[in-house]
Motif scaffolding. Structure first.
Motif, PDB file in Angstrom:
ATOM      1  N   UNK A  19      42.692  45.140  33.023  1.00 48.68           N
ATOM      2  CA  UNK A  19      42.968  45.036  34.459  1.00 48.68           C
ATOM      3  C   UNK A  19      43.831  43.827  34.805  1.00 48.68           C
ATOM      4  N   UNK A  20      44.691  44.001  35.776  1.00 46.94           N
ATOM      5  CA  UNK A  20      45.592  42.940  36.201  1.00 46.94           C
ATOM      6  C   UNK A  20      45.703  42.977  37.718  1.00 46.94           C
ATOM      7  N   UNK A  21      45.613  41.825  38.353  1.00 46.71           N
ATOM      8  CA  UNK A  21      45.776  41.722  39.795  1.00 46.71           C
ATOM      9  C   UNK A  21      47.116  41.096  40.128  1.00 46.71           C
ATOM     10  N   UNK A  22      47.686  41.485  41.249  1.00 50.44           N
ATOM     11  CA  UNK A  22      48.967  40.936  41.703  1.00 50.44           C
ATOM     12  C   UNK A  22      48.871  40.606  43.186  1.00 50.44           C
ATOM     13  N   UNK A  23      49.121  39.347  43.528  1.00 52.53           N
ATOM     14  CA  UNK A  23      49.210  38.948  44.925  1.00 52.53           C
ATOM     15  C   UNK A  23      50.678  38.673  45.239  1.00 52.53           C
ATOM     16  N   UNK A  24      50.934  38.215  46.428  1.00 56.92           N
ATOM     17  CA  UNK A  24      52.312  37.913  46.815  1.00 56.92           C
ATOM     18  C   UNK A  24      52.921  36.814  45.947  1.00 56.92           C
ATOM     19  N   UNK A  25      52.074  35.897  45.445  1.00 58.38           N
ATOM     20  CA  UNK A  25      52.608  34.755  44.700  1.00 58.38           C
ATOM     21  C   UNK A  25      52.012  34.554  43.303  1.00 58.38           C
ATOM     22  N   UNK A  26      50.998  35.342  42.911  1.00 57.07           N
ATOM     23  CA  UNK A  26      50.338  35.089  41.635  1.00 57.07           C
ATOM     24  C   UNK A  26      49.902  36.373  40.934  1.00 57.07           C
ATOM     25  N   UNK A  27      49.680  36.246  39.616  1.00 57.90           N
ATOM     26  CA  UNK A  27      49.080  37.293  38.807  1.00 57.90           C
ATOM     27  C   UNK A  27      47.663  36.866  38.476  1.00 57.90           C
ATOM     28  N   UNK A  28      46.717  37.803  38.441  1.00 56.36           N
ATOM     29  CA  UNK A  28      45.318  37.512  38.131  1.00 56.36           C
ATOM     30  C   UNK A  28      44.953  38.322  36.892  1.00 56.36           C
ATOM     31  N   UNK A  29      44.700  37.629  35.792  1.00 54.93           N
ATOM     32  CA  UNK A  29      44.409  38.290  34.523  1.00 54.93           C
ATOM     33  C   UNK A  29      42.901  38.423  34.357  1.00 54.93           C
TER      34      UNK A  29
END
Length: 92
Positions: free
Chosen positions: A62-72
């Motif tokens: 799973x990988x998260x994506x915000x406007x300014x960051x990636x969440x591993x």
């Protein structure tokens, strides 16, 4: 908001959301997760692998994506189906 990418490796897979925590220690294994309710708006979109960018098409966790960051996100096993091919119920 956050866009979450979840690789799906099983035909007919389903999605379940829940198990929210108000606070959590060093993983749930140490028993310090404080359970809470969750209310939100979710938009679920299925993206086929061949429509993803080259970087996302090789995603295996799973990988998260915000406007300014990636969440591993990481797990003990990258591919539970390869680790437990004879009895996937051993995952739990």
């Amino acid at each position: 908001g956050t866009t979450m990418y979840y690789p799906v490796e099983v035909v007919g897979a389903m999605l379940s959301m829940g198990d929210a925590h108000a606070a959590q220690g060093d993983s749930e294994l140490d028993g310090t997760g404080i359970e809470t309710s969750i209310t939100g708006q979710f938009k679920i979109t299925v993206l086929k692998k061949d429509t993803l960018s080259p970087a996302l098409s090789v995603l295996d966790s799973p990988l998260g994506e915000t406007e300014s960051e990636w969440i591993v996100h990481g797990f003990t096993e990258t591919d539970y189906l390869a680790t437990y091919p004879d009895d996937p119920s051993q995952i739990y």
